[in-house]
Structure formats: C-alpha cells, structure tokens
Design a protein around this motif. Structure first.
Motif, short mmCIF file in Angstrom:
data_model
loop_
_atom_site.label_atom_id
_atom_site.label_comp_id
_atom_site.label_asym_id
_atom_site.label_seq_id
_atom_site.Cartn_x
_atom_site.Cartn_y
_atom_site.Cartn_z
N ARG A 182 -6.19 2.18 3.88
CA ARG A 182 -7.04 2.00 2.69
C ARG A 182 -6.21 1.41 1.54
NH1 ARG A 182 -8.99 7.03 1.85
NH2 ARG A 182 -11.05 6.60 2.73
N ALA A 183 -5.01 1.95 1.32
CA ALA A 183 -4.15 1.46 0.24
C ALA A 183 -3.76 0.00 0.49
CB ALA A 183 -2.91 2.34 0.12
N ALA A 184 -3.53 -0.35 1.76
CA ALA A 184 -3.21 -1.74 2.09
C ALA A 184 -4.42 -2.64 1.84
CB ALA A 184 -2.76 -1.84 3.55
N PHE A 185 -5.60 -2.18 2.22
CA PHE A 185 -6.82 -2.96 2.02
C PHE A 185 -7.08 -3.22 0.54
CE2 PHE A 185 -11.45 -3.20 1.39
CZ PHE A 185 -11.75 -4.28 2.21
N LEU A 186 -6.80 -2.24 -0.29
CA LEU A 186 -7.04 -2.38 -1.73
C LEU A 186 -6.16 -3.45 -2.36
CD1 LEU A 186 -7.49 1.36 -2.81
CD2 LEU A 186 -9.26 -0.43 -2.65
N GLN A 187 -5.10 -3.85 -1.69
CA GLN A 187 -4.25 -4.93 -2.22
C GLN A 187 -5.01 -6.24 -2.32
OE1 GLN A 187 -1.24 -3.87 -3.33
NE2 GLN A 187 -1.79 -1.86 -2.45
N ASN A 188 -6.19 -6.30 -1.71
CA ASN A 188 -7.00 -7.52 -1.80
C ASN A 188 -7.47 -7.80 -3.23
OD1 ASN A 188 -7.22 -8.68 0.93
ND2 ASN A 188 -8.11 -6.71 1.46
N ILE A 189 -7.39 -6.81 -4.11
CA ILE A 189 -7.69 -7.08 -5.52
C ILE A 189 -6.41 -7.40 -6.29
CG2 ILE A 189 -9.71 -5.57 -5.44
CD1 ILE A 189 -8.09 -3.62 -7.29
N GLY A 239 0.81 -1.22 0.00
CA GLY A 239 0.00 0.00 0.00
C GLY A 239 0.84 1.26 0.00
N ALA A 240 1.96 1.23 0.73
CA ALA A 240 2.86 2.39 0.75
C ALA A 240 3.49 2.60 -0.62
CB ALA A 240 3.93 2.20 1.82
N MET A 241 3.64 1.52 -1.37
CA MET A 241 4.23 1.60 -2.71
C MET A 241 3.24 2.12 -3.75
SD MET A 241 6.20 -2.06 -2.57
CE MET A 241 6.71 -2.10 -4.29
N THR A 242 2.01 1.62 -3.71
CA THR A 242 1.04 1.90 -4.78
C THR A 242 0.07 3.01 -4.48
OG1 THR A 242 -0.61 0.33 -3.95
CG2 THR A 242 1.08 -0.55 -5.43
N GLY A 243 -0.15 3.30 -3.20
CA GLY A 243 -1.27 4.17 -2.86
C GLY A 243 -2.56 3.53 -3.35
N THR A 244 -3.45 4.33 -3.88
CA THR A 244 -4.74 3.80 -4.37
C THR A 244 -4.76 3.64 -5.89
OG1 THR A 244 -5.64 6.05 -4.44
CG2 THR A 244 -6.01 4.76 -2.43
N ASP A 245 -3.59 3.56 -6.51
CA ASP A 245 -3.48 3.35 -7.95
C ASP A 245 -3.84 1.89 -8.26
OD1 ASP A 245 -2.65 2.84 -10.57
OD2 ASP A 245 -0.94 4.20 -10.44
N LEU A 246 -5.04 1.64 -8.73
CA LEU A 246 -5.52 0.28 -8.93
C LEU A 246 -4.72 -0.47 -9.98
CD1 LEU A 246 -9.40 0.79 -8.73
CD2 LEU A 246 -7.79 0.25 -6.90
N ALA A 247 -4.25 0.24 -10.99
CA ALA A 247 -3.44 -0.41 -12.03
C ALA A 247 -2.11 -0.87 -11.44
CB ALA A 247 -3.21 0.54 -13.20
N ALA A 248 -1.52 -0.04 -10.61
CA ALA A 248 -0.25 -0.42 -9.97
C ALA A 248 -0.47 -1.59 -9.02
CB ALA A 248 0.32 0.78 -9.21
N ILE A 249 -1.61 -1.59 -8.32
CA ILE A 249 -1.94 -2.70 -7.41
C ILE A 249 -2.02 -4.01 -8.18
CG2 ILE A 249 -3.80 -3.67 -5.99
CD1 ILE A 249 -4.32 -0.73 -5.05
N GLU A 250 -2.63 -3.99 -9.37
CA GLU A 250 -2.76 -5.21 -10.16
C GLU A 250 -1.42 -5.66 -10.75
OE1 GLU A 250 -5.84 -4.74 -13.06
OE2 GLU A 250 -7.45 -4.90 -11.58
N ARG A 251 -0.46 -4.74 -10.90
CA ARG A 251 0.83 -5.11 -11.47
C ARG A 251 1.77 -5.76 -10.46
NH1 ARG A 251 0.53 -0.03 -14.02
NH2 ARG A 251 2.02 0.84 -12.53
N LEU A 252 1.61 -5.42 -9.18
CA LEU A 252 2.54 -5.98 -8.18
C LEU A 252 2.53 -7.51 -8.24
CD1 LEU A 252 2.05 -3.84 -4.93
CD2 LEU A 252 3.88 -3.69 -6.62
N PRO A 253 3.69 -8.16 -8.03
CA PRO A 253 4.94 -7.61 -7.50
C PRO A 253 5.86 -6.93 -8.50
CG PRO A 253 5.14 -9.96 -7.74
CD PRO A 253 3.73 -9.63 -8.12
N ASP A 254 5.39 -6.65 -9.72
CA ASP A 254 6.16 -5.84 -10.65
C ASP A 254 6.10 -4.40 -10.14
OD1 ASP A 254 7.15 -4.29 -12.70
OD2 ASP A 254 6.08 -5.35 -14.30
N ALA A 255 7.22 -3.90 -9.64
CA ALA A 255 7.24 -2.59 -8.99
C ALA A 255 7.87 -1.52 -9.86
CB ALA A 255 7.99 -2.69 -7.66
#
Length: 398
Positions: free
Chosen positions: A231-238, A83-99
């Motif tokens: 919130r950003a950590a919670f969004l990692q659930n997607i 979450g600290a890495m992506t914030g609420t950027d949903l596209a970035a969340i879906e790309r992880l662990p590609d950072a």
C-alpha cells in the motif's frame, strides 16, 4: 501474408536468441494479453479500481497479501523502497526524493550491485535513499549484514539475477532472517524469474517482477507482498511514482498474462525449447573450434541455454566477432553475449517463433563458413567493440 510491422516501421526484423531482454522487446506477448489490451484501449476505467482487480490476481499467483502494476520492475524497486521510507505519510510521499527526517539507507549485498540496463543503486537513489553495501563482491556473511543495519535503515534489497555474483552470497532465507531480527523489511528484485511464490515464502516482504519477461505481458512491473508495504509503495503514485505510471492497457494486459500463466503448458514449452537446443548442438557438432553445451539457468529457472565456446584458432574467428557477424547479417540474430570476453556466448530459445530455430542454425553455419574461408583469423580488439557500443549510444538518434 501480413507485412512485418517492423519493416513498415523501418526497423530490423531481428531473431532474438538472447532471452527476455528489455532492449530487444523482452518477450512474445501472449495472445490473451494482446486481445485484452486491444479491447481495453478504447474504453475508460477508474484506474485505482482496475488496480484492485490486479491486486486480487497478483495475490493469488504470488501468495502475497496484495499487489499492483507499475511501469517496470526498476520502477517497482524504487516505489517499494520509497514506501518503506514513508509508510502512508502523504506529506512525506510528496516531499521525496527529499528524505530529511526519514530512514534513508538501504542495505544491498556488494555482489548484487550490478547493472540490469541501469545501475541497481540508481533505483535506490531515485527514492532519495542511499545504498549501504554489505560484504565484498565475492563474499558476504550474516554478521556483515547485521552490522550494516542501523537506525537509519529503511529496507534491505536482494537481487535475483544472472548478472549478480553467483557464489559467496548470503542465501535469501538467511538474509531475510537477519534483516527481520533487526526489524527491517526485505525487498526482492526478481525481474526475470519464473518462481512467483518462492521468494515471499523464503522470507521476502515485497517481491518485484517484470510483467513483460517470462510472463509474456505488456511492459510493466508487478509489486507483491505484505499489504502495508505494498500500500505504501502504491501511494507513491501521487509522488515520485507519477513518472512511473502505467496505463489501463498495461494493467489489464498484465492481469491477462498472469491468468494465462496459470493455464500455460509449461512442460510443452520446455520440450519445444529443448528440441531447438538439441538442433543447434547437433548442427554445430562438426564445426571446427566450436563446442556447444546445453547449460542450466544460473538462477534455477526451469530453462536451459546453449553455451557456444569459440576457439579462435580453429574457428578462425573470436566469439565476439561471431556474435557481431550474426547480428549484422540477414536475418539479424542477436545472441546473449554478456560474457563474450571469455570466448563464448549463449543462445536462448525462449523467444523463438516457429521455424526460427532452423534460421538461426543456418545463420551460424553461414558465418562460420565465411570465417573458415578468411585468409586470417577474424579478431577485432575487444576494447574497440566496447568503444563502438558507447559511441553508438552517444550518437542516438543518428
């Protein structure tokens, strides 16, 4: 009398004096959580709405702005870092662990890079980040932390555990102040800690707890703290958090355990634990080669343990052989033996059922009597013990 479920399942009915260890089942789940889980299991619920209810309770008990429940504390660390890495950027969340394109460094004190059943740094790597060690294992200073922070630093991770080096480390308040001066959020791993408010009060932005340790809840982790980061950590659930999801029963059971924590008779529980410790200490006082001392918890939790020092010449057995004999007997008694090469182990009374303290003392005397009757000192090579443990892992499920 009900049949012990462990016997029905074909596993050993152990007595746990090691503590809230995940590998032993962690803790005795409180009745409130057991009842809540049983009532929730047959029902359907909107999980995100249930997490909102959990957030309210977590915020009240921790002093954080919000919170949620995840699969474990280790999962919570990974999600908080992600979450600290992506914030609420949903596209970035879906790309992880590609950072790629994200801040991907996490500073951690070298003395905190331990294993809690898996390496701390692995919880960082799963998010796609890399660890930047700070200082040396036995000493760290604020200037070293400041110097390790760069434009790529996503977060600073601080580990509170008996496994970490207990001297020469930067205190949390100073650690947080240095990180915040550089604009870096602080995440605290407080998996097995009693204090639900102190770490946020000391400057942490996010704190992660186990719900299945001292809280006596079902297996899970609690993420609490600053709303934007949680919130950003919670969004990692997607994203990467999908494999760390927790079910309706885990969330509801954690809510129940948190509420029960508010009502728990903490003083009464501590008094009961002290009685067990005194029983063991007195019961071992006359044993040749055994020195039993009541010691405080190294991370200042309000609990004590019994440190059992074993003089192999007088006791006729090493500390590790005594620990192994206790574990192999009937009933099996599992002690805390993570420092056993120094000639001692610990006994923790926090997970005892009624009367088990007497069974533990009886088993200690039984094994010490056997050692005294041995024609030679029972002293197997410590290196062989370590090899056996690794070999046992590699043989699973055989």
């Amino acid at each position: 009398m009900m049949t012990d479920i462990r016997t029905t399942l074909g596993v050993r009915p152990i007595i746990n004096v090691s503590g809230t260890m995940t590998g032993l089942g962690a803790s005795i789940v409180v009745p409130e959580a057991v009842d809540t889980i049983a009532r929730m299991l047959p029902q359907f619920v909107e999980i995100n709405d249930l997490q909102r209810r959990a957030s309210e309770v977590i915020a009240r008990l921790t002093g954080g702005e919000t919170g949620f429940v995840t699969a474990s504390c280790a999962a919570g660390i990974t999600l908080a870092i992600a979450g600290a890495m992506t914030g609420t950027d949903l596209a970035a969340i879906e790309r992880l662990p590609d950072a790629r394109g994200l801040k991907d460094e996490v500073v951690v004190l070298s003395g905190h890079l331990v294993s809690f059943g898996a390496p701390v740094e692995q919880s960082v790597r799963i998010a796609g980040a890399r660890v930047v060690p700070v200082g040396q294992v036995t000493s760290a200073y604020g200037y070293q932390l400041a110097g390790a922070i760069t434009e790529r630093t996503a977060a600073a991770l601080y580990v509170v555990s008996h496994h970490t080096v207990q001297f020469g480390q930067i205190p949390l308040d100073e650690f947080a102040a240095v990180a915040h001066e550089k604009g870096v959020p602080v995440i605290v791993d407080a998996a097995s800690e009693y204090d639900l408010k102190g770490f946020l009060a000391a400057g942490a932005d996010v704190v992660v707890y186990s719900s299945h340790k001292f809280l006596g809840g079902p297996t899970g982790g609690i993420v609490a703290g600053r709303k934007d980061l949680v919130r950003a950590a919670f969004l990692q659930n997607i994203g990467i958090g999908r494999g760390m999801k927790v079910g309706k029963e885990g969330i509801a059971g954690t809510i129940a355990a948190l509420k029960a924590w508010e009502r728990r008779d903490h003083e009464g529980i501590r008094a009961r634990e002290l009685r067990a410790l005194e029983l063991w200490k007195i019961g071992l006082a006359a044993r040749p080669g055994i020195t039993a001392t009541i010691v405080a918890d190294p991370t200042d939790n309000p609990l004590d343990r019994l440190q059992v020092n074993v003089d192999r010449e007088l006791a006729h057995i090493t500390a590790w052989d005594l620990a192994d004999a206790l574990a192999a007997g009937n009933p099996p008694v599992i002690v805390r033996d993570h420092e056993v090469e120094h000639g001692y182990f610990f006994m923790d009374p926090c997970n005892l059922h009624p009367d088990q303290e007497h069974q533990v003392l009886a088993r200690l005397n039984e094994e010490l009597d056997k050692a005294q009757q041995s024609n030679s000192i029972i002293a197997t090579p410590l290196a062989d013990r370590r090899k056996r443990r690794v070999a046992s892992l590699l043989r699973w499920p055989d």
